[in-house]
Design a protein around this motif. Sequence first.
Motif, PDB file in Angstrom:
ATOM      1  N   GLN A 236       0.824  -1.206   0.000  1.00 52.72           N
ATOM      2  CA  GLN A 236       0.000   0.000   0.000  1.00 52.72           C
ATOM      3  C   GLN A 236       0.861   1.259   0.000  1.00 52.72           C
ATOM      4  O   GLN A 236       0.603   2.213  -0.736  1.00 52.72           O
ATOM      5  CB  GLN A 236      -0.906   0.003   1.226  1.00 52.72           C
ATOM      6  N   GLU A 237       1.923   1.190   0.840  1.00 50.11           N
ATOM      7  CA  GLU A 237       2.812   2.339   0.924  1.00 50.11           C
ATOM      8  C   GLU A 237       3.480   2.584  -0.428  1.00 50.11           C
ATOM      9  O   GLU A 237       3.583   3.724  -0.885  1.00 50.11           O
ATOM     10  CB  GLU A 237       3.866   2.053   1.993  1.00 50.11           C
ATOM     11  N   PHE A 238       3.881   1.476  -1.058  1.00 51.54           N
ATOM     12  CA  PHE A 238       4.545   1.573  -2.355  1.00 51.54           C
ATOM     13  C   PHE A 238       3.627   2.241  -3.371  1.00 51.54           C
ATOM     14  O   PHE A 238       4.017   3.175  -4.071  1.00 51.54           O
ATOM     15  CB  PHE A 238       4.948   0.175  -2.831  1.00 51.54           C
ATOM     16  N   VAL A 239       2.375   1.792  -3.406  1.00 49.61           N
ATOM     17  CA  VAL A 239       1.425   2.345  -4.371  1.00 49.61           C
ATOM     18  C   VAL A 239       1.223   3.836  -4.115  1.00 49.61           C
ATOM     19  O   VAL A 239       1.250   4.654  -5.047  1.00 49.61           O
ATOM     20  CB  VAL A 239       0.085   1.576  -4.307  1.00 49.61           C
ATOM     21  N   SER A 240       1.067   4.207  -2.843  1.00 42.02           N
ATOM     22  CA  SER A 240       0.817   5.626  -2.575  1.00 42.02           C
ATOM     23  C   SER A 240       2.064   6.458  -2.872  1.00 42.02           C
ATOM     24  O   SER A 240       1.973   7.565  -3.381  1.00 42.02           O
ATOM     25  CB  SER A 240       0.324   5.826  -1.142  1.00 42.02           C
ATOM     26  N   ASN A 241       3.260   5.864  -2.582  1.00 40.18           N
ATOM     27  CA  ASN A 241       4.499   6.567  -2.920  1.00 40.18           C
ATOM     28  C   ASN A 241       4.627   6.770  -4.422  1.00 40.18           C
ATOM     29  O   ASN A 241       4.995   7.841  -4.885  1.00 40.18           O
ATOM     30  CB  ASN A 241       5.707   5.784  -2.410  1.00 40.18           C
ATOM     31  N   VAL A 242       4.327   5.702  -5.156  1.00 37.49           N
ATOM     32  CA  VAL A 242       4.456   5.771  -6.610  1.00 37.49           C
ATOM     33  C   VAL A 242       3.552   6.868  -7.155  1.00 37.49           C
ATOM     34  O   VAL A 242       3.987   7.730  -7.927  1.00 37.49           O
ATOM     35  CB  VAL A 242       4.093   4.416  -7.267  1.00 37.49           C
ATOM     36  N   SER A 243       2.303   6.865  -6.703  1.00 38.11           N
ATOM     37  CA  SER A 243       1.394   7.861  -7.272  1.00 38.11           C
ATOM     38  C   SER A 243       1.828   9.264  -6.867  1.00 38.11           C
ATOM     39  O   SER A 243       1.746  10.193  -7.668  1.00 38.11           O
ATOM     40  CB  SER A 243      -0.054   7.584  -6.878  1.00 38.11           C
ATOM     41  N   HIS A 244       2.329   9.366  -5.635  1.00 35.09           N
ATOM     42  CA  HIS A 244       2.795  10.681  -5.199  1.00 35.09           C
ATOM     43  C   HIS A 244       3.973  11.155  -6.051  1.00 35.09           C
ATOM     44  O   HIS A 244       3.984  12.273  -6.563  1.00 35.09           O
ATOM     45  CB  HIS A 244       3.198  10.620  -3.727  1.00 35.09           C
ATOM     46  N   GLU A 245       4.963  10.230  -6.210  1.00 36.31           N
ATOM     47  CA  GLU A 245       6.162  10.589  -6.968  1.00 36.31           C
ATOM     48  C   GLU A 245       5.831  10.939  -8.417  1.00 36.31           C
ATOM     49  O   GLU A 245       6.439  11.810  -9.006  1.00 36.31           O
ATOM     50  CB  GLU A 245       7.168   9.439  -6.932  1.00 36.31           C
ATOM     51  N   LEU A 246       4.860  10.204  -8.978  1.00 37.63           N
ATOM     52  CA  LEU A 246       4.508  10.454 -10.374  1.00 37.63           C
ATOM     53  C   LEU A 246       3.729  11.751 -10.516  1.00 37.63           C
ATOM     54  O   LEU A 246       3.777  12.400 -11.548  1.00 37.63           O
ATOM     55  CB  LEU A 246       3.682   9.279 -10.925  1.00 37.63           C
ATOM     56  N   LYS A 247       3.015  12.115  -9.438  1.00 38.48           N
ATOM     57  CA  LYS A 247       2.192  13.329  -9.520  1.00 38.48           C
ATOM     58  C   LYS A 247       3.020  14.603  -9.357  1.00 38.48           C
ATOM     59  O   LYS A 247       2.667  15.629  -9.930  1.00 38.48           O
ATOM     60  CB  LYS A 247       1.098  13.284  -8.443  1.00 38.48           C
ATOM     61  N   THR A 248       4.102  14.501  -8.574  1.00 35.88           N
ATOM     62  CA  THR A 248       4.885  15.724  -8.295  1.00 35.88           C
ATOM     63  C   THR A 248       5.365  16.425  -9.578  1.00 35.88           C
ATOM     64  O   THR A 248       5.093  17.614  -9.755  1.00 35.88           O
ATOM     65  CB  THR A 248       6.067  15.391  -7.368  1.00 35.88           C
ATOM     66  N   PRO A 249       6.057  15.704 -10.497  1.00 39.11           N
ATOM     67  CA  PRO A 249       6.478  16.400 -11.732  1.00 39.11           C
ATOM     68  C   PRO A 249       5.283  16.914 -12.538  1.00 39.11           C
ATOM     69  O   PRO A 249       5.349  17.992 -13.115  1.00 39.11           O
ATOM     70  CB  PRO A 249       7.214  15.319 -12.522  1.00 39.11           C
ATOM     71  N   LEU A 250       4.198  16.142 -12.527  1.00 38.55           N
ATOM     72  CA  LEU A 250       3.002  16.552 -13.273  1.00 38.55           C
ATOM     73  C   LEU A 250       2.460  17.876 -12.736  1.00 38.55           C
ATOM     74  O   LEU A 250       2.068  18.760 -13.507  1.00 38.55           O
ATOM     75  CB  LEU A 250       1.916  15.475 -13.181  1.00 38.55           C
TER      76      LEU A 250
ATOM     77  N   SER B 169       4.131  20.194 -11.166  1.00 38.16           N
ATOM     78  CA  SER B 169       5.048  21.259 -11.591  1.00 38.16           C
ATOM     79  C   SER B 169       4.764  21.669 -13.033  1.00 38.16           C
ATOM     80  O   SER B 169       4.708  22.860 -13.360  1.00 38.16           O
ATOM     81  CB  SER B 169       6.498  20.797 -11.492  1.00 38.16           C
ATOM     82  N   MET B 170       4.613  20.647 -13.886  1.00 36.99           N
ATOM     83  CA  MET B 170       4.364  20.933 -15.308  1.00 36.99           C
ATOM     84  C   MET B 170       3.085  21.747 -15.483  1.00 36.99           C
ATOM     85  O   MET B 170       3.033  22.706 -16.252  1.00 36.99           O
ATOM     86  CB  MET B 170       4.262  19.629 -16.094  1.00 36.99           C
ATOM     87  N   LYS B 171       2.060  21.341 -14.698  1.00 39.73           N
ATOM     88  CA  LYS B 171       0.770  22.022 -14.796  1.00 39.73           C
ATOM     89  C   LYS B 171       0.927  23.496 -14.381  1.00 39.73           C
ATOM     90  O   LYS B 171       0.439  24.405 -15.077  1.00 39.73           O
ATOM     91  CB  LYS B 171      -0.240  21.303 -13.893  1.00 39.73           C
ATOM     92  N   VAL B 172       1.648  23.742 -13.283  1.00 40.37           N
ATOM     93  CA  VAL B 172       1.854  25.105 -12.787  1.00 40.37           C
ATOM     94  C   VAL B 172       2.598  25.929 -13.838  1.00 40.37           C
ATOM     95  O   VAL B 172       2.209  27.061 -14.173  1.00 40.37           O
ATOM     96  CB  VAL B 172       2.632  25.076 -11.453  1.00 40.37           C
ATOM     97  N   LEU B 173       3.665  25.348 -14.387  1.00 45.37           N
ATOM     98  CA  LEU B 173       4.466  26.058 -15.394  1.00 45.37           C
ATOM     99  C   LEU B 173       3.615  26.428 -16.616  1.00 45.37           C
ATOM    100  O   LEU B 173       3.608  27.579 -17.079  1.00 45.37           O
ATOM    101  CB  LEU B 173       5.654  25.195 -15.831  1.00 45.37           C
ATOM    102  N   ALA B 174       2.887  25.450 -17.111  1.00 38.30           N
ATOM    103  CA  ALA B 174       2.071  25.674 -18.308  1.00 38.30           C
ATOM    104  C   ALA B 174       0.984  26.710 -18.035  1.00 38.30           C
ATOM    105  O   ALA B 174       0.763  27.632 -18.828  1.00 38.30           O
ATOM    106  CB  ALA B 174       1.463  24.355 -18.759  1.00 38.30           C
TER     107      ALA B 174
END
Length: 455
Positions: free
Chosen positions: A231-245, A247-252
């Motif tokens: 469970q921790e892995f899944v939540s970490n993965v989604s968190h890690e994948l969302k962080t760059p996204l 940033s990209m959204k804010v920049l755009a």
Amino acid sequence: MVFLGIVPMTVVKAVILNSYEKRAVDVRTAEIQNQCTILCNQLGDLGYLKGKTSEVVKSELDQLSNIYDGRVMLIDREFRIVEDTYGMDTGKTIVSGNVIRCFEGKGISHYNAGNRYIEVTAPITGADSEKTEGVLLVSISTDTIADSLSVLRGKARTVEIAAVLILSILAWAAGSGTVRPFHRITRSIEAVTEGYDDNYLHENAYTETILLSEAFNKMLGRLKVLDDSRQEFVSNVSHELKTPLTSMKVLADSLLAQADAPVELYQEFMGDLSEEIERENQIINDLLSLVKMDKTADTMNIRTENINALVEKILKRLRPIAAERNVEVIFESFRPVSAEVDEMKLSLAITNLVENAIKYNKNDGWVHVSLNADHKLFYIEVADSGIGIRPEETEHIFERFYRVDKSHSREIGGTGLGLSIARNAIVMHRGAIKVFSQPGEGTTFTVRVPLTYVS
Ligand SMILES: Nc1ncnc2c1ncn2[C@@H]1O[C@H](COP(=O)(O)OP(=O)(O)OP(=O)(O)O)[C@@H](O)[C@H]1O
Ligand SMILES: [Mg+2]
């Protein structure tokens, strides 16, 4: 259990009944033989068979016949029946094996169990000569013995039935008592299967069930840990994948919000966007190699590899990155080493270690990689002059997504998967990885892998 009880009981019963019958027949036979001997002596002395008759002898024969409920016959040398207490065959001739043998001087006794009688023959010898003058033949019924036997048998049967009943009840009670704790365990396990909360097993009826419960609880604990880490892995993965996204959204969005932004701003933001995309890409790549590693746990691609060459190749790839910060990478090989390894997986592990040693280093620092072996294992050591890791952090750095000092790590870049991947790869080679670190001074990772692969 019932069966185990009945078999010896039946055997004992048969033995007792048989020996009773034998003993009763023996006693009866001995009595009759005694009587016969006495009578024969009298008859011989009297010369009864030489024509002399005696009422006394006659009545003695009758008495014998009456007492033992049998038939007494007196037979002379011509096999003629001289006296018959049944009075049926007087004067007739009798030729039987026992009588013939008796004329040779041997008294014979014989028990016929089927027809239920004992036959005793006794030779009569005259007073003057040693010659057998006649034979006394007594056959008596053994009905009384048979009757007592059947009474005994009946009693034994009653005892047997009672014993079977008692044994059955005892066996049922003992059996269900023994099995009950196991039933409880089964029920608890089923309850746990439906969803494990805190439903631990506490079955302490026997040592076996205690051990079983303990083993089960241990397994349950392990399952929980696995489930939690998943469970921790899944939540970490989604968190890690969302962080760059994010940033990209804010920049755009901020670019879009400015109607006529200068080209320079566009270029700067696009550069940032490209970096974030690169980061996202890196995370996905790391995750993929981790998943691949998990999946191919049993499909190791093992070949004999030259480890010296393998390390050289990795260092050659990484030296340009080290050069950016003027970090010196030194390789020290103590001997040529060839070992059975999965080249791809081992390279991944060593690359991650050396990469870290360069990343978490000081400007103008050094990274020292050494390779050695004994007759069983080879050792790779990656030492650096970097920032080091605090003792309380060392136990966590192999966890997925774990990064020391988030803010500092942020600017260095990375996903926290590298060491997790490295350890997986080493463990799959039945090897081990250890870390020694002194904060501010540097870190040393040691890897030890068997030279020959054991699946
Ligand atoms: N040689 C080292 N010196 C100091 N700290 C280190 C060293 N190697 C690892 N660490 C610490 O352990 C953490 C976990 O390392 P790991 O390689 O798993 O992840 P990462 O390097 O942050 O990301 P990546 O997935 O890109 O490798 C790092 O973030 C760092 O804080
Ligand atoms: Mg790393």
